[in-house]
Design a protein around this motif. Structure first.
Motif, PDB file in Angstrom:
ATOM      1  N   ARG A   1      39.224  26.417  33.029  1.00  0.00           N
ATOM      2  CA  ARG A   1      38.231  25.808  32.132  1.00  0.00           C
ATOM      3  C   ARG A   1      38.840  24.679  31.313  1.00  0.00           C
ATOM      4  N   ILE A   2      40.035  24.908  30.788  1.00  0.00           N
ATOM      5  CA  ILE A   2      40.704  23.874  29.997  1.00  0.00           C
ATOM      6  C   ILE A   2      41.033  22.661  30.869  1.00  0.00           C
ATOM      7  N   GLU A   3      41.541  22.919  32.074  1.00  0.00           N
ATOM      8  CA  GLU A   3      41.898  21.838  32.986  1.00  0.00           C
ATOM      9  C   GLU A   3      40.666  21.014  33.354  1.00  0.00           C
ATOM     10  N   ALA A   4      39.551  21.690  33.616  1.00  0.00           N
ATOM     11  CA  ALA A   4      38.328  20.980  33.997  1.00  0.00           C
ATOM     12  C   ALA A   4      37.820  20.109  32.854  1.00  0.00           C
ATOM     13  N   ALA A   5      37.879  20.627  31.625  1.00  0.00           N
ATOM     14  CA  ALA A   5      37.420  19.842  30.476  1.00  0.00           C
ATOM     15  C   ALA A   5      38.326  18.637  30.249  1.00  0.00           C
ATOM     16  N   ALA A   6      39.642  18.843  30.369  1.00  0.00           N
ATOM     17  CA  ALA A   6      40.577  17.734  30.183  1.00  0.00           C
ATOM     18  C   ALA A   6      40.399  16.687  31.276  1.00  0.00           C
ATOM     19  N   LEU A   7      40.183  17.150  32.503  1.00  0.00           N
ATOM     20  CA  LEU A   7      39.988  16.222  33.622  1.00  0.00           C
ATOM     21  C   LEU A   7      38.731  15.390  33.429  1.00  0.00           C
ATOM     22  N   LEU A   8      37.635  16.034  33.064  1.00  0.00           N
ATOM     23  CA  LEU A   8      36.388  15.300  32.863  1.00  0.00           C
ATOM     24  C   LEU A   8      36.543  14.284  31.746  1.00  0.00           C
ATOM     25  N   GLY A   9      37.213  14.667  30.674  1.00  0.00           N
ATOM     26  CA  GLY A   9      37.443  13.738  29.571  1.00  0.00           C
ATOM     27  C   GLY A   9      38.263  12.533  30.003  1.00  0.00           C
ATOM     28  N   GLN A  10      39.311  12.777  30.796  1.00  0.00           N
ATOM     29  CA  GLN A  10      40.150  11.667  31.245  1.00  0.00           C
ATOM     30  C   GLN A  10      39.403  10.734  32.193  1.00  0.00           C
ATOM     31  N   VAL A  11      38.608  11.313  33.094  1.00  0.00           N
ATOM     32  CA  VAL A  11      37.857  10.471  34.029  1.00  0.00           C
ATOM     33  C   VAL A  11      36.830   9.636  33.274  1.00  0.00           C
ATOM     34  N   ARG A  12      36.102  10.262  32.364  1.00  0.00           N
ATOM     35  CA  ARG A  12      35.107   9.519  31.595  1.00  0.00           C
ATOM     36  C   ARG A  12      35.762   8.455  30.719  1.00  0.00           C
ATOM     37  N   MET A  13      36.928   8.764  30.182  1.00  0.00           N
ATOM     38  CA  MET A  13      37.648   7.774  29.390  1.00  0.00           C
ATOM     39  C   MET A  13      38.042   6.582  30.266  1.00  0.00           C
ATOM     40  N   GLY A  14      38.500   6.864  31.485  1.00  0.00           N
ATOM     41  CA  GLY A  14      38.861   5.784  32.385  1.00  0.00           C
ATOM     42  C   GLY A  14      37.695   4.864  32.675  1.00  0.00           C
ATOM     43  N   VAL A  15      36.509   5.463  32.884  1.00  0.00           N
ATOM     44  CA  VAL A  15      35.308   4.665  33.137  1.00  0.00           C
ATOM     45  C   VAL A  15      34.965   3.815  31.924  1.00  0.00           C
ATOM     46  N   ARG A  16      34.937   4.435  30.749  1.00  0.00           N
ATOM     47  CA  ARG A  16      34.554   3.703  29.533  1.00  0.00           C
ATOM     48  C   ARG A  16      35.554   2.599  29.213  1.00  0.00           C
ATOM     49  N   GLU A  17      36.836   2.875  29.362  1.00  0.00           N
ATOM     50  CA  GLU A  17      37.841   1.845  29.090  1.00  0.00           C
ATOM     51  C   GLU A  17      37.652   0.639  29.999  1.00  0.00           C
ATOM     52  N   LEU A  18      37.452   0.900  31.274  1.00  0.00           N
ATOM     53  CA  LEU A  18      37.296  -0.211  32.211  1.00  0.00           C
ATOM     54  C   LEU A  18      36.014  -0.989  31.958  1.00  0.00           C
ATOM     55  N   GLU A  19      34.996  -0.320  31.455  1.00  0.00           N
ATOM     56  CA  GLU A  19      33.733  -0.990  31.162  1.00  0.00           C
ATOM     57  C   GLU A  19      33.804  -1.839  29.896  1.00  0.00           C
ATOM     58  N   SER A  20      34.487  -1.321  28.848  1.00  0.00           N
ATOM     59  CA  SER A  20      34.382  -1.989  27.548  1.00  0.00           C
ATOM     60  C   SER A  20      35.703  -2.419  26.918  1.00  0.00           C
TER      61      SER A  20
END
Length: 538
Positions: free
Chosen positions: A68-87
């Motif tokens: 559960r912790i790994e999945a939450a951290a992974l989702l956060g990192q992926v979403r952060m990667g998307v947002r960083e590249l966008e903005s």
């Protein structure tokens, strides 16, 4: 797909676009590369991350705490990667290019077992002109925050010194590498020269972006506005406690004057290295004897003089005293660099005063701080927890691990107050100033990126409220501006650990701390939630 498969996919993607991180992590196959920065790189990465985000979001809830912790951290990192590249894409920051060049080289020169390949170093040095040329194309016509440009220019000058002076002193350097380095120097100078005359830009990320990082990546249970209120109240308490401590110690002198007095209590030049070794060992023994945490005595930490090849460049780069050992090549221990004196020996020794060596170096970075936390992370069940805290070119590899990593290291400074006799009364003044600094920098991180403060406001606060020297205030604030939500994680992470211990740690201090560290470099509130539910890592 399973969580393990998705983490593998994410890491493969991450290292494809950030190969220098792979070297620091000890993951082979990328040592010869610098990042792609061609015209299509950003879109390729963004497309791949968006595809991965959908798959991670559909992942079933894990059956274990680590899943559960790994999945939450992974989702956060992926979403952060998307947002960083966008903005806020790194491709628009000149200091990203200079940082990757500098540490692309340095990462291959650091001690590791087995040693890195000279052939890989040659290829990476030879790739510098292409990478910087692509960087100049990505930056063409863009407004750039003035201080990001200044940092990149300073790093560029340091890279030239590294190529011309430092690298030739390293045993790995041969004639072919020296020739490639000489060929890269004009490319570095051309990149730096191309930054001149740029229009300024606002470095603030904005409140919505900051809230996104706090919520999705750090997993904090409050907004930036709520965190600002907490930090302001914490700052007020810390200032009152620091003032009261100074009054108890010497009512005739202010806390600023007393801190200056402590800087004059230092070993002589020959005694600096032994002081590091002794105080690190004392911290390990004190924590163990007081039953506070199980120190990583099985994993070595050696204190060594900063090598000659690094001395011309360390001051102008993100060259850390201590780096988390490469998870893929952990070896039997890691190195802690002790910097040599400069031209002003007395100023150097004031910086090597006993309180600073004890609190900053022996406790926070060494002994039971980052050293023990890193050693425990290497054995974590989750793969992200093992590698997220790796120190890379500009900070840790993945922001999601920051609240536990820095929260723990700051927390241990006060934890050793519970080991009778480890600290002197005057050390408490330094500890209270550290608390003031962390609350102040949390406030500044929030106020800069929500637009309440400018960079000059932030620096003035660091100088006036904390007594930081102007150059350090400049460097700290510039780094804060490039990486939002990085400075707030220190105090908010420490606060979370203290609250969790008060709730869950009564009568089991060592067990509580050992369990906390066993999850690796992951969001601290995710760990606390699982501990609160009575779940174990596996």
């Amino acid at each position: 797909m399973t969580i393990t498969q998705l983490v593998d996919r994410f890491l493969a993607l991450h290292l494809q676009f950030m190969p220098v991180n792979a070297t620091f992590m000890g993951i082979d196959g990328h040592d010869h590369e610098l990042p792609p920065a061609d015209a299509g790189a950003r879109e390729r990465e963004l497309t791949a991350l968006r595809d991965l985000e959908g798959e991670v979001a559909r992942l079933p809830v894990g059956t274990t705490a680590s899943e559960r912790i790994e999945a939450a951290a992974l989702l956060g990192q992926v979403r952060m990667g998307v947002r960083e590249l966008e903005s806020r894409p790194r491709y628009h920051n000149p200091a990203w290019y200079t940082g990757e060049v500098a540490f692309g080289i340095i990462s291959l020169l650091l001690p590791v077992t087995p040693e890195r390949s000279a052939a890989a170093l040659l290829q990476r040095v030879a790739a510098i002109p292409r990478y910087l040329r692509e960087g100049s194309e990505r930056l063409a016509g863009r407004a750039i925050p003035a201080d990001w440009r200044t940092r990149a220019e300073a790093e560029g000058r340091a890279i030239v010194r590294l190529l011309e002076v430092g690298l030739p002193q390293h045993p790995m350097c041969d004639d072919a590498i020296a020739a490639a380095a000489a060929a890269a120097v004009p490319a570095v100078k051309e990149f730096v020269a191309g930054l001149a005359g740029r229009a300024d830009a606002d470095p603030a990320a904005g409140r919505e972006y900051l809230d996104f990082l706090m919520r999705e990546v750090h997993r904090l249970p409050y907004s930036s506005a709520e965190a600002e209120d907490l930090a302001q109240a914490g700052f007020d308490r810390a200032l009152a406690a620091l003032t009261a401590c100074a009054q108890r110690l010497n009512p005739e002198r202010s806390w600023q004057e007393q801190l200056a007095d402590l800087a004059r209590e230092h070993p002589d030049l020959a005694g600096v290295m032994p002081a590091y070794e002794r105080l690190n060992a004392d911290a390990m023994s004190a924590a163990d004897a007081a039953d506070l945490v199980t120190p990583a005595t099985e994993y070595g930490l050696s204190f060594e003089q900063l090598p000659a090849w690094a001395q011309p460049v360390a001051a102008d780069l993100y060259f850390l005293f201590y780096r988390s050992p490469a998870a893929g090549r952990p070896g039997a221990g890691s190195v802690y660099w002790v910097f040599p004196p400069g031209a002003d020996e007395e100023a150097y020794l004031r910086g090597q005063n006993y309180s600073t060596i004890k609190i900053t170096h022996a406790v926070h970075h060494g002994s039971i701080g980052h050293h023990t936390q890193n050693a425990r992370a290497r054995a974590a069940v989750g793969q992200l927890g093992r590698v997220a805290g790796t120190d890379c070119s500009a900070g840790i590899a993945m922001l999601s691990g920051g609240t536990l990593i820095e929260g723990w290291a700051c927390y241990t400074q006060d934890l050793l107050l519970e080991a009778e006799g480890f600290y002197q009364p005057t050390d408490e003044l330094v500890l209270k100033h550290a608390e003031l600094r962390n609350t102040a920098m949390c406030l500044a991180d929030i106020r800069l990126h929500t637009g309440a403060w400018s960079l000059n406001d932030m620096r003035g606060f660091y100088v006036d409220a904390l007594g930081l020297p102007p150059q350090r205030a400049w460097s700290e604030a510039t780094r804060n501006s490039m990486y939002p939500a990085t400075r707030l994680m220190y105090w908010l992470g420490t606060r979370a650990i203290k609250e969790a211990r008060a709730e869950l740690g009564e009568g089991r201090t060592r067990a509580f701390h050992d369990e906390l560290l066993s999850y690796g470099c992951v969001p601290v509130y995710s760990v606390i939630d699982e501990m609160r539910s009575g779940n174990l890592p596996a």
